[in-house]
Write a protein that holds these residues in place. Structure first.
Motif, PDB file in Angstrom:
ATOM      1  N   ASN A 209       0.822  -1.217   0.000  1.00  0.00           N
ATOM      2  CA  ASN A 209       0.000   0.000   0.000  1.00  0.00           C
ATOM      3  C   ASN A 209       0.857   1.269   0.000  1.00  0.00           C
ATOM      4  OD1 ASN A 209       0.669  -0.516   2.797  1.00  0.00           O
ATOM      5  ND2 ASN A 209      -0.889   0.993   3.378  1.00  0.00           N
ATOM      6  N   ILE A 210       2.075   1.191   0.542  1.00  0.00           N
ATOM      7  CA  ILE A 210       2.969   2.357   0.511  1.00  0.00           C
ATOM      8  C   ILE A 210       3.452   2.589  -0.931  1.00  0.00           C
ATOM      9  CG2 ILE A 210       5.109   3.368   1.405  1.00  0.00           C
ATOM     10  CD1 ILE A 210       2.909   2.952   3.538  1.00  0.00           C
ATOM     11  N   THR A 213       0.580   4.049  -2.827  1.00  0.00           N
ATOM     12  CA  THR A 213       0.341   5.446  -2.443  1.00  0.00           C
ATOM     13  C   THR A 213       1.388   6.353  -3.080  1.00  0.00           C
ATOM     14  OG1 THR A 213      -0.631   4.718  -0.352  1.00  0.00           O
ATOM     15  CG2 THR A 213       0.046   7.020  -0.482  1.00  0.00           C
ATOM     16  N   GLY A 238      -1.783   4.610   3.649  1.00  0.00           N
ATOM     17  CA  GLY A 238      -0.601   5.047   2.904  1.00  0.00           C
ATOM     18  C   GLY A 238      -0.417   6.551   2.962  1.00  0.00           C
TER      19      GLY A 238
END
Length: 263
Positions: A209-210, A213, A238
């Motif tokens: 998810n980082i 993002t 994120g």
């Protein structure tokens, strides 16, 4: 708040001898997760505003079985699925709309093999059809000229080839749709699919998810639009990780429309 939301159940309508146009399948996230409940409420407001005859199963709705199946528990999945199918068939359900791509994919593609065949649409497809049929009017208002990037949910996009409905709705808001480098067929998962939502990530150099993002932030968006409650959670986390929550909102398509309509 809830007092003004009209949400009939199939049981109530059935008792009154009525059949709604569509069954709104709320899903576990939309029922229990505080953030996702806002998406559910936004969608219900739009349906009520457009005068759509709909109903929910309420307490008769159970998990579709998607997390169980993805986690490898086929037996539990079939138990959950057959229970839901029996309930829906008893009410002669024909059309189902849901704001969760996981529910959408499971009911659309996996329930027919167990005796549950319905017309299943994602809420972005349903909202697009309301626009096309003139049953809903949309003007940009507060979103005019805003930079919005859309994150494709895996189970909506790559698994079911639904790419245009959410984008058409964003364009209708007179917003500037900015695409991430990985979008549509090359979309990147938010990191929650395949029942990963319910467990801690494995060791690695970066959470999915980082990474996703960061791809979204490259488009310099004011809003990251989502069409899935799990994606919403992962992208929100994120954005918080990057300490950008004061500048960038993560909103479901239904929330964008409800806000634009001032509901």
């Amino acid at each position: 708040m809830s007092s003004e939301l009209k949400v009939p159940t199939m049981a109530e309508l059935s008792a009154a001898g009525k059949q709604p146009e569509v069954l709104f399948w709320v899903g576990c996230a939309g029922s229990f997760d505080d953030r996702a409940k806002k998406i559910t409420k936004a969608f219900v407001k739009i349906l009520n505003n457009a005068g759509i005859s709909f109903a929910v199963l309420g307490t008769e709705e159970s998990c579709t079985g998607d997390p169980a199946k993805r986690a490898g528990n086929e037996f539990l999945f079939q138990m959950q699925a057959v229970t839901n199918i029996e309930v829906m068939n008893a009410y002669s359900v024909k059309k189902v709309v849901t704001a969760c791509p996981h529910c959408f994919n499971t009911i659309k593609n996996e329930y027919p093999g167990l005796g549950g065949s319905y017309e299943v649409v994602h809420h972005t497809q349903f909202l697009k059809s309301l626009l096309n049929d003139g049953r809903m009017v949309l003007e940009g208002g507060s979103f005019k000229g805003k930079r919005i990037t859309f994150h494709d949910p895996c189970y909506l996009g790559r698994a079911n080839d639904v790419y245009e409905a959410p984008r058409d709705l964003i364009r209708k808001l007179d917003a500037e749709l900015v695409e991430m480098k990985n979008c549509k067929k090359r979309g990147l998962c938010c990191g929650a699919g395949g029942a990963q939502m319910f467990k801690e990530p494995e060791k690695g150099n970066k959470d999915v998810n980082i990474e996703r993002t960061e791809q979204a932030l490259e488009t310099k968006p004011e809003i990251i639009a989502a069409g899935c409650p799990f994606c919403n959670t992962m992208m929100t986390d994120g954005v918080k990780n990057k300490e950008k929550e004061s500048e960038i909102a993560v909103m479901d398509i239904a929330e964008l429309i409800a806000t634009a309509q001032d509901l």
